[in-house]
Design a protein around this motif. Structure first.
Motif, PDB file in Angstrom:
ATOM      1  N   LEU A 601      -8.757  -8.871  -8.929  1.00  0.00           N
ATOM      2  CA  LEU A 601      -7.750  -8.547  -7.909  1.00  0.00           C
ATOM      3  C   LEU A 601      -6.377  -8.482  -8.558  1.00  0.00           C
ATOM      4  N   GLU A 602      -5.422  -7.929  -7.848  1.00  0.00           N
ATOM      5  CA  GLU A 602      -4.063  -7.860  -8.369  1.00  0.00           C
ATOM      6  C   GLU A 602      -3.070  -8.090  -7.244  1.00  0.00           C
ATOM      7  N   SER A 603      -1.789  -8.185  -7.609  1.00  0.00           N
ATOM      8  CA  SER A 603      -0.743  -8.431  -6.618  1.00  0.00           C
ATOM      9  C   SER A 603      -0.771  -7.362  -5.523  1.00  0.00           C
ATOM     10  N   GLY A 604      -0.604  -7.797  -4.280  1.00  0.00           N
ATOM     11  CA  GLY A 604      -0.547  -6.843  -3.163  1.00  0.00           C
ATOM     12  C   GLY A 604       0.881  -6.493  -2.765  1.00  0.00           C
ATOM     13  N   HIS A 605       1.875  -7.081  -3.448  1.00  0.00           N
ATOM     14  CA  HIS A 605       3.289  -6.798  -3.153  1.00  0.00           C
ATOM     15  C   HIS A 605       3.670  -7.023  -1.701  1.00  0.00           C
ATOM     16  N   ALA A 606       2.954  -7.939  -1.036  1.00  0.00           N
ATOM     17  CA  ALA A 606       3.320  -8.247   0.356  1.00  0.00           C
ATOM     18  C   ALA A 606       4.684  -8.903   0.396  1.00  0.00           C
ATOM     19  N   TYR A 607       5.118  -9.452  -0.738  1.00  0.00           N
ATOM     20  CA  TYR A 607       6.402 -10.157  -0.802  1.00  0.00           C
ATOM     21  C   TYR A 607       7.565  -9.199  -1.026  1.00  0.00           C
ATOM     22  N   GLY A 608       7.293  -7.953  -1.367  1.00  0.00           N
ATOM     23  CA  GLY A 608       8.378  -7.065  -1.762  1.00  0.00           C
ATOM     24  C   GLY A 608       8.693  -6.013  -0.727  1.00  0.00           C
ATOM     25  N   LYS A 609       9.915  -5.487  -0.796  1.00  0.00           N
ATOM     26  CA  LYS A 609      10.210  -4.260  -0.063  1.00  0.00           C
ATOM     27  C   LYS A 609       9.610  -3.166  -0.935  1.00  0.00           C
ATOM     28  N   ALA A 610       8.377  -2.843  -0.665  1.00  0.00           N
ATOM     29  CA  ALA A 610       7.599  -2.010  -1.573  1.00  0.00           C
ATOM     30  C   ALA A 610       6.419  -1.422  -0.800  1.00  0.00           C
ATOM     31  N   LEU A 611       5.655  -0.556  -1.455  1.00  0.00           N
ATOM     32  CA  LEU A 611       4.451  -0.057  -0.797  1.00  0.00           C
ATOM     33  C   LEU A 611       3.542  -1.240  -0.499  1.00  0.00           C
ATOM     34  N   ARG A 612       3.089  -1.344   0.733  1.00  0.00           N
ATOM     35  CA  ARG A 612       2.190  -2.427   1.100  1.00  0.00           C
ATOM     36  C   ARG A 612       0.750  -1.957   0.963  1.00  0.00           C
ATOM     37  N   THR A 613       0.315  -1.081   1.843  1.00  0.00           N
ATOM     38  CA  THR A 613      -1.102  -0.768   1.873  1.00  0.00           C
ATOM     39  C   THR A 613      -1.300   0.667   2.316  1.00  0.00           C
ATOM     40  N   VAL A 614      -2.393   1.269   1.899  1.00  0.00           N
ATOM     41  CA  VAL A 614      -2.787   2.559   2.464  1.00  0.00           C
ATOM     42  C   VAL A 614      -4.100   2.300   3.203  1.00  0.00           C
ATOM     43  N   LYS A 615      -3.988   2.169   4.489  1.00  0.00           N
ATOM     44  CA  LYS A 615      -5.131   1.817   5.327  1.00  0.00           C
ATOM     45  C   LYS A 615      -6.055   3.026   5.454  1.00  0.00           C
TER      46      LYS A 615
END
Lengths: 835, 112
Positions: A601-615
Motif C-alpha cells: 500500500l502507499e500514502s492516500g494523501h488524505a492529509y493533503g490538499k491534493a488528489l484524493r481518490t478516483v472512485k
C-alpha cells in the motif's frame, strides 16, 4: 436574586434555559427546572433514531456539564404536582388505550416499552398519520414489524400537505411496505383472550389485526397545572397568553404546546423556540413579543423528503398554484403564487425538496421573486442557476442559524465598527462561530459592505503578501524560487502565517520541488502534511492508504485489518471507497506505515490538499450494463494524478455507463462511459454547497481524455484562489465553461504545452511520501509526542464502543447528578400528541 | 521570581526552526517554539483551550501585525506567543513560561 421556576423540561423549556444562560441572565435569576421525565431535555423530534443506534446522550439537548457549569438546578422525575396532585393525570383520547400492547409515542420510556413488546409482535398499527405518527411508523418498521398507518383525515399529514402531495407521500411510503388507511376512524381496540391487543375496529370497514398499537393523534395541551392554578384556559384547551407569553397571572408565563398563543396551539418546535426567546428577552429586561410564527418545515418522514412553507394551501385571495406532479417518480411540487404570478407565497414539495431553501426565502420576502418563479420547480438547474448574490438577501435574512444572526446585524457591524476582516466580524457578531456553515456567506457580505463603503477590496493572500494566490503562483513559477524565506524577503513582509506558509508550500509541491518536508518546507506545512496523517479532535491522527479506483486485494485487506488490530485503531469505510484508520498516536505512525507499505500500500494523501481518490464502479468487466472498463480507467487516472498538490482537495470518479453508480457528476472531474468513448464532466462537488459537474466534452478516446484532464487540473492549480475548489472557481471564471473549453480544448491562451509539461513533470517525479519518510532516519525524528521523553500524550484516552476504540468524552464519566427544580413557564404536551 | 526552577528540556538543535515541539515537564505539557531570525525559544501551555487537545506545539508559527503567533492546528485560533492571549478571543489566555538557552541547552522556568 430572583427565582425562575420552569415546569416541564422538554425541548422548549430547555431553549428558554439555554437562552437565559447565553444572555447572562443567570446573574439576576436563580433557575430551577422541574422535569417529569427522569432525564433532561432531549430531541423528541428525532425520537425514532433511538431505535437505529442513537443513545440518550446523542439525543440529549444539554451539552455535558451544562447544568453544573451554569448553576441551573434540575429536579428530574419530579413534575410539578404539589399544586394539586389529583389533577395530574395522563389520560389519552382513545378509550381502549389501557390494554396491554397499546402505547403512546412521546418519551424514551415509551420507546423502551414499545421495543420490549415488539419482541413478541409481528404486526404494528399507528393511529395517526401526522408528523409524529409517521415518525412512530418509522420506529415500528425499524423494529421489524409489519407496519400499518391509520389516519382519520382523508390524507396523510393533513396539516402540511395537500391531496396531491399526500398521494405522492403515500405512494412512496407504500413502496417501503407500510400500508396506509386514510379516512378511517378507529373506534375500539379489540382484545384477545388474554386481554391484550388483538385488532383495531373502525367505524366502517373490516378490523385491522394488530399485536401492538401506537396512538399518535392530535395535539392536546398539557394545561392541567394552569387549570389548577386558576389561569385562564382557552375553550378548547391551552393556557391563554398575551403577546409577551404572559398568562392571566402576570408572574406566570406559558410557552410551547401548553400555551394558546396568538389564538392557537403551535404544534411545532420552531414556534415554541420563538416563544422561549420572547420570555428570555423579557426576563433579561428587554421588550419582546410573539405574534405568530412561520410554520415552514422541511423534514424527512420515513425517508421521504417533505417540505411545506408559507401559504401552502393558497388561502390568500387571488392566489394561484403551479403544480408539477410526477406519478412515475412520485415527486410532487406545488408553488403558490400571488400578485399575478409575480410573488411566491408558499408551496409544498414531496419527494425532492431541492428548491426549498430558495423558495421559502422568497415566500418570507427575504429574497426577491425572479421572473417566472415556476421555472424553479423544474428538477434540473444550471450550476448557480438559483444562486442569488448575497447583496440581494433581505436584511432580516437569518444568515447564521446557530447564533441567530441576521444579515442586517452583520452589515451594521461591518459598517459601524469599521471591520475589515472576517475574524473581526465573527468576534463582533458571533456569526459563523457555531457550525461554520455560513462562513462563506459572511465573508461575501463583508466584501459587499466594504465595496459599498469604498474600501478597496483586495484578493491579497494575507497581510504578508500583497498578491492574490494566482499572482504569487506566477511569481514562484517564473522566478523559479524554491524557498519561502526568499519569497518573503523579495515579495512580502513579516514572518508569514498559517495562510501563506501552507499556500506557498503547496505551490512549491505543485511545481515539483520533491519531498515536502525537508529543510525549511517542514516549517511551512499544516500539521496534517507535517505528520502525513489527519489530525482528529483528541490530538491523534487518522491514516488512509491509497486504494486506487476502490480496487483492493484480499491480502491488503488482511494487512489493513492486522495493523488496525495491532495498534487498536478505529476502522471505518469512507465515502471515497477507502478505509480510514483512526486514533493513531504520532509515535506509532512510522510503524503503522512500515506494515502498510510491506503489504504493497502507499500514502492516500488524505492529509493533503491534493488528489484524493478516483472512485469507480466495476464497469463492463462484471456489470451487465457497463459499456467500458471504468475500473481500469479510474486506476490509471488515480495513479497518474496521485500526490498532485492543489489549492484544495480534488475528487474524481469514473462510471461505466449512464447509470452513474460512481457519482462522477458530483466530482471535480468525472468520467462517464458511452458506447463510443468517454464523456468528461468538470467542476462538480458535494459538501456544504453541492454543485453538479458540467459536461465538458463528449465521446473522447482515452488519450484525449487524459490530455484534457492534464490541462484542466494544471490550469486550475495555476489560477484558482486559496482553498477554492473547482466549482466556485468555475463560477467566478469570466465566460464560464465556454471560456474554459476555449483554453483547454482550443488552446486560446497558448498555454496547453506548458500545462502538459508541468503534469508530465509531476507524474515523473511522484514518490510515495511515506516510503520516502521511512527511508530516512532524520525524517523519522519528528514522529515523537515530546521532545524530552518517549512517553505518549497522557491526555489521549480511549473508551470502547461497538467493539472499537473512540476518544473519551466528558459525558462518559456520568456527570448527570440528580434531583432538583420549579416554575415559570410550562411547556409540554400530553402523551400521544403529534409533533 | 526567586523560586523559579529551570528545567533543562533538550538541545537547541533538536528544535526545528520556525516550528514547535512539546515537552512533558512534571506532568505538565508545554509547547516550545524556536523563532528565527532571533533564534529565540518561546513557551506556552500545550493544551489548546478551544479543543482541549494537547496540540499547540503542532501549529504554524507566524506573525499578525507585530505579534508573534501560533495558529492552533485544531480550529486555527491564533495565540500571541509572548502574552499567551488569543487574538480572536482576548478573554482566552494560555499560560506562558520563561525560557533560556544555556550552552546550547534549552531550559524552561517553572514554579514548583
Amino acid at each position: 436574586m430572583r427565582r425562575l421556576v420552569v415546569a416541564g423540561y422538554g425541548m422548549v423549556g430547555h431553549k428558554l434555559v439555554e437562552t437565559l444562560v447565553e444572555r447572562g441572565a443567570t446573574s439576576d435569576w436563580e433557575i430551577v427546572v422541574f422535569a417529569e421525565e427522569p432525564r433532561p431535555a432531549y430531541d423528541r423530534v428525532n425520537l425514532s433514531r433511538y431505535f437505529t443506534g442513537a443513545t440518550e446522550v446523542d439525543l440529549s439537548l444539554a451539552a455535558p456539564g451544562f447544568h453544573a457549569q451554569t448553576g441551573v438546578t434540575v429536579h428530574l422525575g419530579d413534575p410539578i404536582t404539589e399544586v394539586d396532585a389529583a389533577n395530574h393525570t395522563v389520560t389519552g383520547a382513545s378509550g381502549g388505550r389501557d390494554l396491554p400492547g397499546c402505547f403512546v409515542y412521546r418519551t424514551i420510556e415509551d420507546l423502551v416499552a414499545i421495543r420490549a413488546w415488539a419482541g413478541s409482535a409481528r404486526t404494528g398499527v399507528v393511529v395517526g398519520g401526522g408528523l409524529l405518527g409517521l415518525e412512530a411508523a418509522n420506529a415500528l418498521r425499524s423494529l421489524g414489524l409489519a407496519t400499518h398507518v391509520v389516519e382519520c383525515a382523508p390524507r396523510l399529514m393533513p396539516a402540511q400537505v395537500d391531496e396531491g402531495g399526500a398521494f405522492a407521500l403515500r405512494r412512496r411510503i407504500e413502496e417501503l411496505g407500510v400500508t396506509v388507511r386514510t379516512a378511517s376512524q378507529a373506534i375500539e381496540v379489540v382484545p384477545n383472550e388474554h386481554g391484550a391487543v388483538a385488532a383495531l375496529r373502525f367505524g366502517e370497514g373490516p378490523d385491522l389485526d394488530a399485536d401492538l398499537i401506537v396512538f399518535s393523534a392530535g395535539i392536546r395541551p398539557r394545561d392541567e397545572i394552569g387549570r389548577v392554578a386558576g389561569l385562564e384556559i382557552g375553550a378548547r384547551g391551552g393556557i391563554v397568553v398575551d403577546e409577551g407569553c404572559r398568562t392571566s397571572d402576570p408572574r406566570v408565563y406559558a410557552i410551547g404546546e401548553c400555551a394558546l398563543a396568538a389564538g392557537r396551539i403551535w404544534g411545532l418546535v420552531g414556534p415554541g423556540y420563538d416563544m422561549a426567546r420572547v420570555v428570555a428577552d423579557q426576563l433579561a429586561g428587554e421588550a419582546s413579543s410573539f405574534t405568530g410564527a412561520d410554520c415552514s418545515t422541511k423534514l424527512k418522514v420515513l425517508g421521504v423528503d417533505v417540505a411545506s412553507f408559507g401559504d401552502a394551501f393558497a388561502t390568500t385571495e387571488g392566489a394561484e398554484s403551479v403544480v408539477v406532479s410526477d406519478a412515475v417518480d412520485n415527486v410532487y411540487r406545488r408553488l403558490v403564487l400571488g400578485d399575478g404570478g409575480r410573488r411566491v407565497l408558499g408551496g409544498i414539495l414531496v419527494g425532492d425538496t431541492g428548491p426549498y431553501q430558495v423558495l421559502a426565502q422568497m415566500a418570507r420576502g427575504d429574497l426577491p421573486t425572479p421572473p417566472r418563479p415556476q421555472d424553479l420547480l423544474s428538477g434540473r438547474q444550471e450550476p448557480g442557476g438559483v444562486a442569488v448574490g448575497v447583496g440581494e438577501l433581505a436584511p432580516t435574512t437569518r444568515v447564521c442559524s446557530c447564533n441567530n444572526v441576521s444579515k442586517a446585524t452583520i452589515c451594521d457591524a461591518v459598517a459601524s465598527g469599521g471591520l475589515t476582516e472576517l475574524g473581526q466580524v465573527k468576534a463582533a457578531t458571533r456569526a459563523g462561530t457555531g457550525c461554520g456553515g455560513c462562513v462563506p456567506v459572511v465573508a461575501d457580505l463583508l466584501k459587499v459592505e466594504l465595496a459599498k463603503a469604498g474600501v478597496a477590496v483586495t484578493d491579497h493572500l494575507c497581510e504578508h503578501f500583497p498578491f492574490s494566490r494566482q499572482e504569487l503562483f506566477d511569481i514562484v513559477r517564473i522566478s523559479g524560487g524554491r524557498s519561502f524565506g526568499e519569497l518573503l524577503a523579495t515579495h512580502g513582509r513579516g514572518r508569514g502565517c498559517d495562510i501563506c506558509k501552507p499556500a506557498v508550500a503547496s505551490m512549491l509541491a505543485s511545481l515539483g520541488s520533491g519531498y515536502i518536508l525537508d529543510g525549511e518546507q517542514s516549517s511551512l506545512q499544516d500539521t496534517n502534511d507535517h505528520f502525513l496523517a489527519n489530525l482528529q479532535r483528541n490530538g491523534t491522527y487518522s491514516v488512509v492508504p491509497r486504494v486506487p479506483g476502490g480496487e483492493i486485494r484480499p491480502a491488503q485487506l488482511v494487512a489493513i485489518g492486522e495493523v488496525a488490530q495491532e495498534f487498536d485503531l478505529y476502522t471505518k469505510i469512507t465515502g471515497a471507497q477507502r478505509i480510514d484508520l483512526f486514533g493513531a498516536r504520532v509515535e506509532h505512525l512510522p510503524r503503522i506505515w512500515e506494515r502498510l507499505i510491506e503489504a504493497g500500500l502507499e500514502s492516500g494523501h488524505a492529509y493533503g490538499k491534493a488528489l484524493r481518490t478516483v472512485k469507480s464502479c466495476v464497469g463492463q468487466t462484471w456489470c451487465r450494463y457497463g459499456v467500458q472498463d471504468s475500473t481500469s480507467l479510474a486506476i490509471q487516472l488515480e495513479l497518474r494524478y496521485r500526490g498532485l498538490r492543489a489549492p484544495h482537495k480534488i475528487k474524481a470518479a469514473v462510471s461505466g455507463c449512464v447509470r452513474e453508480c460512481a457519482e462522477a457528476q458530483g466530482k471535480d472531474f468525472g468520467v462517464i462511459a458511452t458506447e463510443r468513448g468517454w464523456n468528461l464532466f468538470v467542476c462538480g462537488n458535494g459538501g456544504a454547497q453541492p454543485q453538479h459537474a458540467v459536461l465538458f466534452a463528449e465521446d473522447l478516446d482515452t488519450e484525449t481524455l487524459i490530455r484534457y484532464v492534464d490541462r484542466f487540473l494544471m490550469y486550475y492549480i495555476r489560477t484558482a484562489g486559496r482553498l477554492e475548489r473547482t466549482a466556485p472557481w468555475l463560477n467566478k471564471l469570466e465566460g464560464g465553461v465556454d471560456y474554459l473549453r476555449s483554453v483547454i480544448i482550443d488552446d486560446a491562451l497558448g498555454v496547453c504545452g506548458d500545462l502538459e509539461a508541468d503534469m508530465e513533470q509531476h507524474v515523473a517525479r511522484y514518490r510515495c511520501e511515506w516510503r520516502e519518510t521511512l527511508a530516512d532516519s532524520d525524517r523519522l525524528r519528528r514522529f515523537r509526542t515530546f521532545v524530552n521523553t518517549d512517553e505518549p500524550d497522557p491526555g489521549v484516552v480511549f473508551v470502547r464502543e461497538r467493539g472499537q476504540p473512540r476518544p473519551r468524552r466528558s459525558t462518559d464519566e456520568g456527570d448527570q447528578s440528580g434531583p432538583e427544580p420549579v416554575l415559570v413557564g410550562i411547556s409540554g404536551r400530553r402523551a400521544g400528541d403529534t409533533g | 521570581m526567586s523560586d523559579l526552577h529551570w528545567v533543562p528540556v533538550c538541545a537547541l538543535d533538536e528544535l526545528v526552526p520556525q516550528r514547535g515541539a512539546a515537552a512533558l515537564i512534571g506532568g505538565r505539557q508545554i509547547a516550545l517554539f524556536r523563532l528565527m531570525p532571533e533564534d529565540e525559544v518561546l513557551a506556552i501551555a500545550n493544551e489548546d483551550p478551544f479543543s482541549e487537545a494537547n496540540v499547540m506545539a503542532r501549529g504554524i508559527v507566524g506573525s499578525i501585525g507585530d505579534a508573534v503567533v501560533v495558529a492552533s492546528p485544531m480550529y486555527k485560533q491564533h495565540f500571541d506567543l509572548r502574552a499567551g492571549r488569543s487574538i480572536e478571543d482576548p478573554d482566552v489566555v494560555v499560560e506562558t513560561f520563561p525560557t533560556r538557552v544555556a550552552r546550547g541547552l534549552v531550559e524552561i522556568g517553572v514554579r514548583p
